[in-house]
Write a protein that holds these residues in place. Structure first.
Motif, PDB file in Angstrom:
ATOM      1  N   ALA A  65      36.212  39.778  50.047  1.00  0.00           N
ATOM      2  CA  ALA A  65      35.570  41.261  49.611  1.00  0.00           C
ATOM      3  C   ALA A  65      36.158  41.749  48.553  1.00  0.00           C
ATOM      4  N   GLU A  66      37.015  40.809  47.745  1.00  0.00           N
ATOM      5  CA  GLU A  66      37.515  41.092  46.361  1.00  0.00           C
ATOM      6  C   GLU A  66      36.656  40.618  45.074  1.00  0.00           C
ATOM      7  N   ASP A  67      35.569  39.959  45.804  1.00  0.00           N
ATOM      8  CA  ASP A  67      34.712  39.160  44.648  1.00  0.00           C
ATOM      9  C   ASP A  67      34.161  40.105  43.684  1.00  0.00           C
ATOM     10  N   PRO A  68      34.580  39.858  42.324  1.00  0.00           N
ATOM     11  CA  PRO A  68      34.099  40.661  41.352  1.00  0.00           C
ATOM     12  C   PRO A  68      32.506  40.690  41.166  1.00  0.00           C
ATOM     13  N   PHE A  69      32.086  39.814  41.373  1.00  0.00           N
ATOM     14  CA  PHE A  69      30.464  39.718  41.326  1.00  0.00           C
ATOM     15  C   PHE A  69      29.775  40.472  42.396  1.00  0.00           C
ATOM     16  N   LEU A  70      30.293  40.485  43.727  1.00  0.00           N
ATOM     17  CA  LEU A  70      29.851  41.273  44.721  1.00  0.00           C
ATOM     18  C   LEU A  70      30.042  42.794  44.499  1.00  0.00           C
ATOM     19  N   ALA A  71      31.224  43.142  43.653  1.00  0.00           N
ATOM     20  CA  ALA A  71      31.462  44.413  43.205  1.00  0.00           C
ATOM     21  C   ALA A  71      30.304  44.939  42.256  1.00  0.00           C
ATOM     22  N   GLU A  72      30.020  43.883  41.371  1.00  0.00           N
ATOM     23  CA  GLU A  72      28.938  44.295  40.251  1.00  0.00           C
ATOM     24  C   GLU A  72      27.496  44.412  40.873  1.00  0.00           C
ATOM     25  N   LEU A  73      27.345  43.903  41.944  1.00  0.00           N
ATOM     26  CA  LEU A  73      25.979  43.961  42.483  1.00  0.00           C
ATOM     27  C   LEU A  73      26.006  45.154  43.383  1.00  0.00           C
ATOM     28  N   ALA A  74      26.992  45.557  43.781  1.00  0.00           N
ATOM     29  CA  ALA A  74      27.189  46.778  44.635  1.00  0.00           C
ATOM     30  C   ALA A  74      26.943  47.943  43.866  1.00  0.00           C
ATOM     31  N   LYS A  75      26.990  47.908  42.588  1.00  0.00           N
ATOM     32  CA  LYS A  75      26.866  49.081  41.938  1.00  0.00           C
ATOM     33  C   LYS A  75      25.618  49.595  41.748  1.00  0.00           C
ATOM     34  N   THR A  76      24.436  48.887  42.029  1.00  0.00           N
ATOM     35  CA  THR A  76      23.073  49.086  42.017  1.00  0.00           C
ATOM     36  C   THR A  76      22.272  48.488  43.292  1.00  0.00           C
ATOM     37  N   HIS A  77      22.825  47.921  44.209  1.00  0.00           N
ATOM     38  CA  HIS A  77      22.117  47.259  45.310  1.00  0.00           C
ATOM     39  C   HIS A  77      23.230  47.575  46.861  1.00  0.00           C
ATOM     40  N   HIS A  78      22.400  47.842  47.782  1.00  0.00           N
ATOM     41  CA  HIS A  78      22.976  47.578  49.082  1.00  0.00           C
ATOM     42  C   HIS A  78      23.259  46.133  49.456  1.00  0.00           C
TER      43      HIS A  78
END
Length: 258
Positions: A35-48
């Motif tokens: 859940a702390e993955d920085p890449f997932l956090a980046e993707l979540a800025k523009t996508h579900h």
């Protein structure tokens, strides 16, 4: 990112979900996802974002029914269906890229956008891929990161790679996770994907770290040649774990398909 569960025919699947925008499914590599993955956090800025864990990863149940490449591929589609998604942006890293490519080849009319980040799945005798299953923890940063010292710190949360507590956790976790990954990665990560790449119709972006010492960048050209119209994005000063070293840059490459 929130950890949730969705039921497929064979097994309850744990997955991470977060963000808002167009749906995106991320398939993780042999190291898993958190859940702390920085890449997932980046993707979540523009996508579900939906990031399913392969059975056996994290706290998810193992699934003996998933035995070979076809099973992994069909399982991927079972998860997409269980999540109620149609034609999500499909993104995969390393082993997850291999699975994503197989999904797009198996069902070419169901994937219109595909991002493969340092994917496994091809083999070149002149550029053999190191045996992931034979590497010791202290060897991993060399193969996974451009900056080995920084990479070691990321892998161990700042602890030394010879810290007994870290080693115990690492070895126990890896025994479970790599036991599952080994079904498609061992003894070599090749299951005939090169013969199926031509079936992929999706607009495809291939992302590779220039310093990847696990799956050398020469493999990027094999994927580019095999997938009609594929675009290659090479990222300097990044290794196989480009999603950890350059998460924003990789997310920008993903956005080329928006």
């Amino acid at each position: 990112m929130e950890l949730k569960t969705v039921q497929t025919r064979h097994v309850p699947v744990r997955y991470l979900e977060g963000g808002s925008g167009p749906p995106l499914v991320f398939l993780h590599g042999a190291g898993g996802a958190t859940a702390e993955d920085p890449f997932l956090a980046e993707l979540a800025k523009t996508h579900h974002v939906y990031a399913p864990l392969i059975p056996g990863y994290g706290d998810s149940e193992e699934c003996p029914e998933i035995r070979d490449m076809l099973d992994f591929t069909l399982h991927g589609w079972d998860v997409v269906e269980a999540l109620g998604l149609k034609d999500p942006l499909l993104v995969g890293h390393s082993m997850g890229g291999m699975i994503a490519a197989e999904m797009a080849a198996l069902a070419p009319n169901d994937v219109t956008r595909l991002v493969l980040i340092c994917p496994a799945g091809l083999w070149d005798d002149d550029h053999p891929i190191p045996d992931l299953f034979a590497l010791m923890p202290y060897e991993m940063p060399h193969y996974l990161f451009h900056d080995e010292a920084a990479g070691a710190a990321m892998l161990t949360a700042g602890r030394a790679v010879d810290d007994p507590n870290f080693l115990q956790t690492y070895l126990v976790q890896n025994a479970r996770q790599l036991g599952m990954a080994g079904r498609i990665l061992f003894p070599i990560p090749e299951r005939g994907l090169s013969q199926r790449l031509y079936r992929i119709k999706a607009r495809t972006v291939i992302v590779w770290g220039d310093s990847d010492r696990l799956i050398p960048p020469v493999y990027a050209h094999g994927f580019k040649k095999g997938i009609a119209g594929a675009e290659l994005v090479s990222i300097p000063e990044a290794g196989h774990m480009v999603i950890m070293e350059k998460p924003t840059v990789v997310a920008e490459a993903v956005a080329r398909l928006d």
